[in-house]
Write an enzyme that holds these catalytic residues in place. Structure first.
Site, PDB file in Angstrom:
ATOM      1  N   LYS A   1       0.845  -1.204   0.000  1.00  0.00           N
ATOM      2  CA  LYS A   1       0.000   0.000   0.000  1.00  0.00           C
ATOM      3  C   LYS A   1       0.874   1.245   0.000  1.00  0.00           C
ATOM      4  O   LYS A   1       1.735   1.416   0.882  1.00  0.00           O
ATOM      5  CB  LYS A   1      -0.838   0.023   1.279  1.00  0.00           C
ATOM      6  CG  LYS A   1      -2.286  -0.353   1.062  1.00  0.00           C
ATOM      7  CD  LYS A   1      -3.027  -0.117   2.352  1.00  0.00           C
ATOM      8  CE  LYS A   1      -4.493  -0.340   2.180  1.00  0.00           C
ATOM      9  NZ  LYS A   1      -5.223  -0.158   3.446  1.00  0.00           N
TER      10      LYS A   1
HETATM   11  C1  E4P Z   1      -8.500   0.779   3.461  1.00  0.00           C
HETATM   12  O1  E4P Z   1      -7.879  -0.120   2.983  1.00  0.00           O
HETATM   13  C2  E4P Z   1      -8.359   1.310   4.803  1.00  0.00           C
HETATM   14  O2  E4P Z   1      -7.595   0.388   5.532  1.00  0.00           O
HETATM   15  C3  E4P Z   1      -9.661   1.454   5.518  1.00  0.00           C
HETATM   16  O3  E4P Z   1     -10.726   1.061   4.694  1.00  0.00           O
HETATM   17  C4  E4P Z   1      -9.907   2.776   6.168  1.00  0.00           C
HETATM   18  O4  E4P Z   1     -11.157   2.734   6.818  1.00  0.00           O
HETATM   19  P1  E4P Z   1     -11.618   3.795   7.917  1.00  0.00           P
HETATM   20  O5  E4P Z   1     -11.877   5.079   7.200  1.00  0.00           O
HETATM   21  O6  E4P Z   1     -12.868   3.237   8.508  1.00  0.00           O
HETATM   22  O7  E4P Z   1     -10.483   3.903   8.890  1.00  0.00           O
END
Ligand code: E4P
Length: 301
Positions: free
Chosen positions: A92
């Site tokens: 990522k």
């Molecule tokens: C995406 O891959 C992120 O890890 C995640 O969806 C973020 O979610 P949140 O906005 O609920 O923290």
């Protein structure tokens, strides 16, 4: 549509894998923090990640921790080479890793491009607009992750709502209702003024305010953000797959599926929400109660 689990909690991953419903996992530093805290800080991180990879029947996204191009490339290579023998590692990278909106603006994109050139699969994260998604796809990201829930939060913040006070994190944002509210507000503003030309309407500050508050540069919800990205990628045959991220409830999952998104990544509680329905519980109770003896006997051999 594939379903990924948005967690770094190995118990949740193991449970969801055994139920046969998940195709991958997405983590981020905050999710890893939660998993470590749940275990009172005593985690051998490398072994823990190996186990997640070995359990998961598909890609597992692991995020870099730096924001500068050279460091992100180095960390991505390290994560990929260290863990790839244990499973399907995806790295990522924030689409824009600038901490102040000025410096390191292009480092995310440059990193994505560099890693794509080395055949290291990238998940472009923290995507908040279709424009960012286009750039991530052009740079060669295998996955692009728009954060739907955070855009819903952002729009609710813009109209003075506060999470925890006016709405809960898992609460569905009814953007269709708000679109109607927007039209009514414009109508009300116009009827209270003596405006005679389209130019006056366009330049009126109250009208400007009404049309800019309930959306983020024309995107009126997280679902619309994902819809726009999916449409654009299909228009041009972009190869990147869209992971609808920052999902907060089951209804969002359904709306993402209606759009035809490639993947939805969901927290564990959303899986439960997708599965349960009060009428299903009521129905199973009735069926269990209604079993008659002759029928029960078939199973008693
Ligand atoms: C995406 O891959 C992120 O890890 C995640 O969806 C973020 O979610 P949140 O906005 O609920 O923290």
């Amino acid at each position: 549509m594939k379903i990924f689990l948005d967690t770094a909690d190995i118990d949740e991953i193991s449970f969801a894998v055994s139920a046969g419903v998940i195709d991958g996992v997405t983590t981020n530093p905050s999710l890893i923090k939660q998993a470590v805290e749940k275990r009172s800080g005593s985690v051998n991180m490398e072994e823990y990640i190996e186990k997640i990879l070995e359990l998961t029947p598909g890609p597992v996204s692991l995020e870099v921790i730096s924001v500068e191009f050279e460091k992100m490339v180095e960390e991505a290579r390290l994560l990929h080479s260290r863990f790839r023998k244990h499973g399907n590692v995806v790295i990522k990278i924030p689409v824009c890793s600038s901490l102040d909106g000025v410096n390191n603006l292009y480092d995310g994109l440059k990193t994505i491009r560099k890693l794509a050139g080395e055949s290291i699969p990238v998940n472009a994260t923290l995507v908040m607009s279709p424009e960012q998604a286009i750039l991530a796809a052009k740079a060669g990201a295998m996955y692009v992750s728009p954060f739907a829930g955070r855009i819903d939060d952002y729009i609710r913040d813009k109209i003075g709502m506060r999470r925890g006070r006016d709405y809960q994190k898992s609460e569905y944002y009814n953007f269709n209702l708000m679109k109607n509210v927007e039209s009514l507000m414009i109508e009300k503003t116009l009827s209270s003024k003596n405006i005679s030309s389209p130019k006056e309407v366009y330049l009126d500050n109250e009208v400007k305010d009404a049309v800019s508050k309930l959306n983020d540069n024309g995107i009126s919800s997280g679902v619309e953000l994902v819809k726009s990205i999916v449409t654009i990628f299909r228009n041009y045959g972009f190869k990147s797959q869209v992971i609808a991220s920052s999902i907060r409830n089951a209804r969002q999952v359904r709306e993402m599926a209606e759009i035809g998104v490639d993947i939805v990544t969901v927290p564990f509680y959303v899986l439960k929400e997708m599965l349960t329905h009060s009428k299903t519980i009521e129905g199973i109770n009735d069926f269990v109660k209604d079993v008659v003896e002759p029928y029960r006997k078939i199973f008693a051999r």
